[in-house]
Design an enzyme around this catalytic site. Structure first.
Site, PDB file in Angstrom:
ATOM      1  N   LYS A  73       0.841  -1.194   0.000  1.00  0.00           N
ATOM      2  CA  LYS A  73       0.000   0.000   0.000  1.00  0.00           C
ATOM      3  C   LYS A  73       0.877   1.245   0.000  1.00  0.00           C
ATOM      4  O   LYS A  73       2.087   1.170   0.244  1.00  0.00           O
ATOM      5  CB  LYS A  73      -0.932   0.005   1.211  1.00  0.00           C
ATOM      6  CG  LYS A  73      -0.215   0.059   2.550  1.00  0.00           C
ATOM      7  CD  LYS A  73      -1.209   0.081   3.707  1.00  0.00           C
ATOM      8  CE  LYS A  73      -0.466   0.138   5.045  1.00  0.00           C
ATOM      9  NZ  LYS A  73      -1.387   0.274   6.185  1.00  0.00           N
ATOM     10  N   ARG A 124      -9.984   0.363  15.275  1.00  0.00           N
ATOM     11  CA  ARG A 124     -10.011   0.965  13.940  1.00  0.00           C
ATOM     12  C   ARG A 124     -11.077   0.193  13.175  1.00  0.00           C
ATOM     13  O   ARG A 124     -12.160  -0.036  13.699  1.00  0.00           O
ATOM     14  CB  ARG A 124      -8.603   0.881  13.315  1.00  0.00           C
ATOM     15  CG  ARG A 124      -8.355   1.882  12.200  1.00  0.00           C
ATOM     16  CD  ARG A 124      -6.895   1.941  11.793  1.00  0.00           C
ATOM     17  NE  ARG A 124      -6.381   0.658  11.305  1.00  0.00           N
ATOM     18  CZ  ARG A 124      -5.170   0.494  10.780  1.00  0.00           C
ATOM     19  NH1 ARG A 124      -4.341   1.532  10.679  1.00  0.00           N
ATOM     20  NH2 ARG A 124      -4.769  -0.686  10.367  1.00  0.00           N
ATOM     21  N   TYR A 162      16.080  30.908   2.424  1.00  0.00           N
ATOM     22  CA  TYR A 162      14.982  31.698   2.970  1.00  0.00           C
ATOM     23  C   TYR A 162      15.139  31.927   4.466  1.00  0.00           C
ATOM     24  O   TYR A 162      15.472  31.008   5.221  1.00  0.00           O
ATOM     25  CB  TYR A 162      13.644  30.994   2.723  1.00  0.00           C
ATOM     26  CG  TYR A 162      13.215  30.940   1.283  1.00  0.00           C
ATOM     27  CD1 TYR A 162      12.987  32.096   0.547  1.00  0.00           C
ATOM     28  CD2 TYR A 162      13.021  29.712   0.656  1.00  0.00           C
ATOM     29  CE1 TYR A 162      12.577  32.036  -0.777  1.00  0.00           C
ATOM     30  CE2 TYR A 162      12.606  29.637  -0.672  1.00  0.00           C
ATOM     31  CZ  TYR A 162      12.390  30.804  -1.377  1.00  0.00           C
ATOM     32  OH  TYR A 162      11.992  30.743  -2.686  1.00  0.00           O
ATOM     33  N   MET A 174      11.580  24.357  -1.719  1.00  0.00           N
ATOM     34  CA  MET A 174      10.658  23.461  -2.409  1.00  0.00           C
ATOM     35  C   MET A 174      11.380  22.495  -3.348  1.00  0.00           C
ATOM     36  O   MET A 174      11.040  21.308  -3.404  1.00  0.00           O
ATOM     37  CB  MET A 174       9.620  24.268  -3.194  1.00  0.00           C
ATOM     38  CG  MET A 174       8.543  23.415  -3.839  1.00  0.00           C
ATOM     39  SD  MET A 174       7.279  24.375  -4.686  1.00  0.00           S
ATOM     40  CE  MET A 174       6.421  25.122  -3.304  1.00  0.00           C
TER      41      MET A 174
END
Length: 404
Positions: free
Chosen positions: A62, A161, A290, A338
């Site tokens: 998954k 769950r 930054y 980024m």
């Protein structure tokens, strides 16, 4: 001996010139994830050696195989002898079928719409049923399709769950057994604290699971398969193995807990690499990136590397992480941006643009793992592995000669 499954070898990726005359798209990658299929084979063999005699291994793929690439991993581990694969969603199952995976695909997540039921039937996937309403919906839709689907019944033994409360196992499984369109493939539950050295909850869940199965046997119901253990449960105790174990993290070469490292020898499957985009000299007092979270205290040589938080490098690792170049450790400085991050490469005065940086993986004597990042961030290695985005291509390394 390893070979590249794509047209370009890892060595070529590291040494390719920056001319745009070559049309192979792998030439131009600024960053990528390498998947070591030999390590996957090794980990499957290690896991198989500790399984109880009757137990089969299911591979959890998954979340794109925890960021490793679901199709690559599924094909590799099925070749290595696993019995099937597990996903979280219908769409993940469909993607595996479209990639040519024919083995059983168990869906962990809840599927409770007519559209999902039809897709499951069409793609021959195996859903998890968690309650009676879901079972009745499946029966209704499948009756209209005149088809039968294998289903796995989830009991909640303490995870709180998904799953039917374990005390209601007999009523739930009896109902499903009476619905002709549903074929029970297994009954299972999920351990909540299997990585803990305190086994109190593990044993409580195991006892509840066994009591639920006993209820079924008393009612004349014998599920074809039973399963309870995740990676941690698999490494903890053979009595937790039953007929299947569902292994995710350990398959990828990481341990769910420190005390489980002694059980088997696992090899890390993933390496994350990127290229140096520019090298420059920085004068003392110069701010970097930054917010000027780092100010050069002396003359520095700075490498700008083509990978950032949009690729899955956690921004909170800014000024905390180490990378590897030419077998040496170098320090990351300034805020991770980024698409880029900066490294202090003062110790490598002849470093060139285009050279390869290892963010996760091994270079020379040094290794950086997802566990290292997780420890720095106060999180878990699962989250780190799943964070690498799809704009980082997965480059599969395959085994040229299978190990014995």
């Amino acid at each position: 001996m390893l070979k590249q499954t794509n047209q370009v070898t890892p060595q070529q990726l590291e040494t390719v010139p920056h001319s745009l005359t070559n049309t192979d798209p792998w030439i131009y990658q600024r960053a990528w994830v390498e998947i070591n299929q030999a390590a996957l084979h090794h980990n499957v063999r290690q896991l198989q050696q500790i399984l109880a005699p009757q137990t089969q291994l299911m591979a959890v793929v998954k979340a794109d195989a925890y960021g490793h690439g679901a199709a690559i991993v599924a094909k590799t581990v099925l070749e290595a002898g696993v019995a099937g694969v597990c996903v979280a969603t219908v769409q993940e199952g469909i993607q595996l079928r479209e990639a040519g995976i024919e083995a059983p695909v168990l869906i962990f997540g809840a599927t409770d719409t007519p559209e999902q039921v039809r897709a499951i039937a069409h793609w021959q996937l195996e859903p998890t049923l968690c309650n009676s309403q879901q079972a009745l919906l499946f029966s209704k839709i499948l009756s209209s399709l005149a088809t039968t689907v294998p289903v796995h019944l989830n009991l909640d033994t303490g995870m709180s769950r998904l799953g039917m409360p374990w005390q209601q196992a007999k009523q739930f499984v009896s109902l499903v057994q009476q619905l002709p369109q549903l074929k029970i493939a297994s009954v299972y539950s999920h351990l909540a604290t299997a990585e803990s050295t305190d086994t109190t909850v593990i044993r409580q869940q195991q006892q509840r699971f066994d009591e639920a199965v006993s209820q079924l046997h008393q009612a004349g119901i014998v599920p074809p398969l039973l399963h309870l253990a995740n990676s941690a449960g698999t490494l903890t105790d053979q009595t937790l193995h039953y007929d299947l174990v569902r292994v995710g993290l350990a398959l990828y070469g990481l341990y769910p807990a420190e005390h489980l490292r002694r059980v088997i020898d696992l090899q890390s499957v993933m390496q994350v690499k990127a290229r140096v985009m520019q090298v420059k000299d920085i004068a003392p007092g110069t701010g970097i990136s930054y917010g000027y979270k780092s100010i050069a205290q002396k003359q520095l040589r700075l490498a700008v590397v083509g990978i950032g938080y949009a690729d899955g490098i956690p921004r909170n690792l800014s000024n905390k992480m180490i990378a590897l170049i030419r077998g040496q450790q170098v320090r990351q400085i300034g805020a991770i941006t980024m698409d880029m991050l900066m490294l202090d490469v003062t110790a490598l005065p002849d470093l060139q643009t285009g050279e390869v940086v290892t963010l996760i993986g091994q270079d020379g004597e040094f290794q950086i793992t997802a566990d290292d990042w997780a420890q720095s961030l106060g999180t878990i290695s699962w989250e780190i592995l799943c964070s690498f985005k799809h704009r980082l291509p997965r480059v599969a390394l395959t085994v040229a000669g299978q190990e014995g």
